[in-house]
Enzyme design. Structure first.
Site, PDB file in Angstrom:
ATOM      1  N   GLY A  41       2.962   9.461  20.156  1.00 45.98           N
ATOM      2  CA  GLY A  41       3.158   8.995  18.792  1.00 45.98           C
ATOM      3  C   GLY A  41       3.985   9.911  17.921  1.00 45.98           C
ATOM      4  O   GLY A  41       4.353   9.536  16.804  1.00 45.98           O
ATOM      5  N   GLU A  42       4.306  11.130  18.387  1.00 46.55           N
ATOM      6  CA  GLU A  42       5.121  12.038  17.588  1.00 46.55           C
ATOM      7  C   GLU A  42       6.556  11.520  17.499  1.00 46.55           C
ATOM      8  O   GLU A  42       7.065  10.879  18.418  1.00 46.55           O
ATOM      9  CB  GLU A  42       5.114  13.440  18.198  1.00 46.55           C
ATOM     10  CG  GLU A  42       3.764  14.133  18.112  1.00 46.55           C
ATOM     11  CD  GLU A  42       3.795  15.520  18.728  1.00 46.55           C
ATOM     12  OE1 GLU A  42       4.883  15.959  19.175  1.00 46.55           O
ATOM     13  OE2 GLU A  42       2.735  16.170  18.781  1.00 46.55           O
ATOM     14  N   ASP A 172      -0.329  -4.141 -18.228  1.00 46.35           N
ATOM     15  CA  ASP A 172      -1.136  -3.100 -18.869  1.00 46.35           C
ATOM     16  C   ASP A 172      -0.289  -2.403 -19.915  1.00 46.35           C
ATOM     17  O   ASP A 172       0.922  -2.613 -20.005  1.00 46.35           O
ATOM     18  CB  ASP A 172      -1.688  -2.093 -17.843  1.00 46.35           C
ATOM     19  CG  ASP A 172      -0.611  -1.523 -16.939  1.00 46.35           C
ATOM     20  OD1 ASP A 172       0.503  -1.268 -17.436  1.00 46.35           O
ATOM     21  OD2 ASP A 172      -0.870  -1.342 -15.741  1.00 46.35           O
ATOM     22  N   LYS A 195      -5.853  -4.086 -19.826  1.00 47.13           N
ATOM     23  CA  LYS A 195      -6.497  -4.012 -18.519  1.00 47.13           C
ATOM     24  C   LYS A 195      -7.317  -2.745 -18.418  1.00 47.13           C
ATOM     25  O   LYS A 195      -6.844  -1.665 -18.756  1.00 47.13           O
ATOM     26  CB  LYS A 195      -5.450  -4.039 -17.405  1.00 47.13           C
ATOM     27  CG  LYS A 195      -6.028  -3.984 -15.999  1.00 47.13           C
ATOM     28  CD  LYS A 195      -4.930  -3.981 -14.951  1.00 47.13           C
ATOM     29  CE  LYS A 195      -4.165  -2.677 -14.913  1.00 47.13           C
ATOM     30  NZ  LYS A 195      -3.162  -2.635 -13.839  1.00 47.13           N
ATOM     31  N   ARG A 197      -9.499  -0.509 -15.630  1.00 53.25           N
ATOM     32  CA  ARG A 197      -9.773  -0.334 -14.203  1.00 53.25           C
ATOM     33  C   ARG A 197     -10.972   0.588 -14.035  1.00 53.25           C
ATOM     34  O   ARG A 197     -10.955   1.740 -14.460  1.00 53.25           O
ATOM     35  CB  ARG A 197      -8.543   0.269 -13.507  1.00 53.25           C
ATOM     36  CG  ARG A 197      -8.655   0.308 -11.993  1.00 53.25           C
ATOM     37  CD  ARG A 197      -7.451   1.021 -11.389  1.00 53.25           C
ATOM     38  NE  ARG A 197      -6.198   0.360 -11.681  1.00 53.25           N
ATOM     39  CZ  ARG A 197      -5.706  -0.646 -10.984  1.00 53.25           C
ATOM     40  NH1 ARG A 197      -6.377  -1.124  -9.953  1.00 53.25           N
ATOM     41  NH2 ARG A 197      -4.545  -1.190 -11.309  1.00 53.25           N
ATOM     42  N   THR A 226      -2.659  -4.661  -3.594  1.00 54.71           N
ATOM     43  CA  THR A 226      -3.634  -5.645  -3.115  1.00 54.71           C
ATOM     44  C   THR A 226      -3.513  -6.983  -3.834  1.00 54.71           C
ATOM     45  O   THR A 226      -4.083  -7.972  -3.396  1.00 54.71           O
ATOM     46  CB  THR A 226      -5.064  -5.122  -3.314  1.00 54.71           C
ATOM     47  OG1 THR A 226      -5.318  -4.970  -4.724  1.00 54.71           O
ATOM     48  CG2 THR A 226      -5.256  -3.778  -2.616  1.00 54.71           C
TER      49      THR A 226
END
Length: 315
Positions: A41-42, A172, A195, A197, A226
């Site tokens: 994986g390197e 926001d 907003k 959180r 998300t």
């Protein structure tokens, strides 16, 4: 557009298509390098052409898988520095870890500063990026940072596909300046959502400040992870009487169940850029439209290489 002189453009594995588009805009070939992995994986990176004395630009977003793409960027910077490149510019369309930009509660890191230190220590001479989550991240670097904005591309879409009776909405208070810039360019009204959180990836919209009743709304933001915040803002706008609800943001992270949440939301259309390649769910998402920042980044690279002003690209 074309660029002259000893310039080399390379890419890691984060966003190869964007790198190729940038090269087409610059009329240069994409640099030859091995970008495979060892069996464990390197990252198995090595440069397959001479770069001694070259002005090197590395295209690499630190998007998911964030740690892997960040490590690729650091390894590439080190390789070019050791190969005697005259200057190495890290072109980071999406700068990951940007949300960890302050110590807002005890015993948490400021990861954005750590990543800035890593990039500098690896040997980058400067950074070119788009729509940082917080502008103060530029100050985390001890090297020059050219911070571009995707607004010209996103605004351009709505100038070509206008909505009447339009209001630009900030999700926001922190995004009010961005929303105001969009509203000015689109000759639209402005609204802001209050907003709050309580914890990461969980947001609650309390109320909408501004008149959106019967209006067509565009929610503008720098990124969507998300999708929770965006869907709650859309719900608040719907309850406040908004007609059509669109969303546009620069960085389409779209992790977890984001695509399904957005599909089930009151949002009719979503406009994003290609700073991050769409994941498999995003590619089949019927509401999404992708506009490219390839030409914008190519202009930035050309200006840096030719030592001309980058400020003309700012909104």
């Amino acid at each position: 557009m074309s660029v002259t002189g000893n310039i080399k453009v390379f890419t890691g594995n984060a966003n190869v298509d964007l790198a190729r588009e940038i090269c087409r805009n610059l009329n240069v070939d994409l640099g030859q390098a091995n970008t495979t992995q060892f069996s464990d994986g390197e990252y198995n990176f090595y440069i397959q052409e001479n770069v001694r004395g070259s002005d090197v630009f590395i295209i690499q977003s630190t998007c998911p898988p964030s740690d892997q793409n960040l490590m690729e960027l650091l390894v590439m910077i080190d390789a070019f520095r050791r190969a005697s490149a005259e200057r190495v510019t890290a072109v980071i369309p999406y700068f990951g870890y940007a949300r960890s930009d302050k110590k807002d509660r005890p015993r948490v890191p400021i990861a954005a500063k750590l990543v800035a230190n890593l990039i500098t220590t690896a040997g980058a001479d400067r950074v070119l990026t788009i729509d940082l989550h917080a502008s103060q991240i530029q100050g985390f670097f001890d090297i020059p940072v050219d911070h571009l904005y995707a607004a010209p591309e996103l605004v351009g879409y709505y100038q070509e596909n206008p909505l009447d009776n339009l209001v630009v909405v900030s999700p926001d208070t922190g995004g009010a300046e961005r929303a105001r810039a969009y509203a000015k360019r689109l000759d639209a009204g402005l609204a802001i959502c209050d907003k709050r959180r309580e914890k990461a990836n969980v947001a609650e919209v309390m109320n909408v400040v501004g008149d959106v009743n019967g209006k067509n709304c565009i929610i503008v933001d720098d990124m969507c992870d998300t999708g929770g915040s965006l869907c709650k803002v859309a719900e608040a706008l719907h309850k406040a009487g908004a007609a059509k609800i669109h969303a546009c943001f620069t960085h389409a992270v779209l992790s977890g169940e984001a695509v399904q949440r957005l599909r089930d939301s009151y949002i009719e259309k979503i406009v994003v850029t290609n700073t991050i390649p769409l994941n498999e769910k995003g590619k089949t998402f019927e509401k999404i439209h992708v506009t490219s920042v390839g030409r914008l980044l190519a202009k930035g690279i050309k200006s840096i290489h030719e030592e001309t002003s980058v400020s003309s690209l700012f909104i």
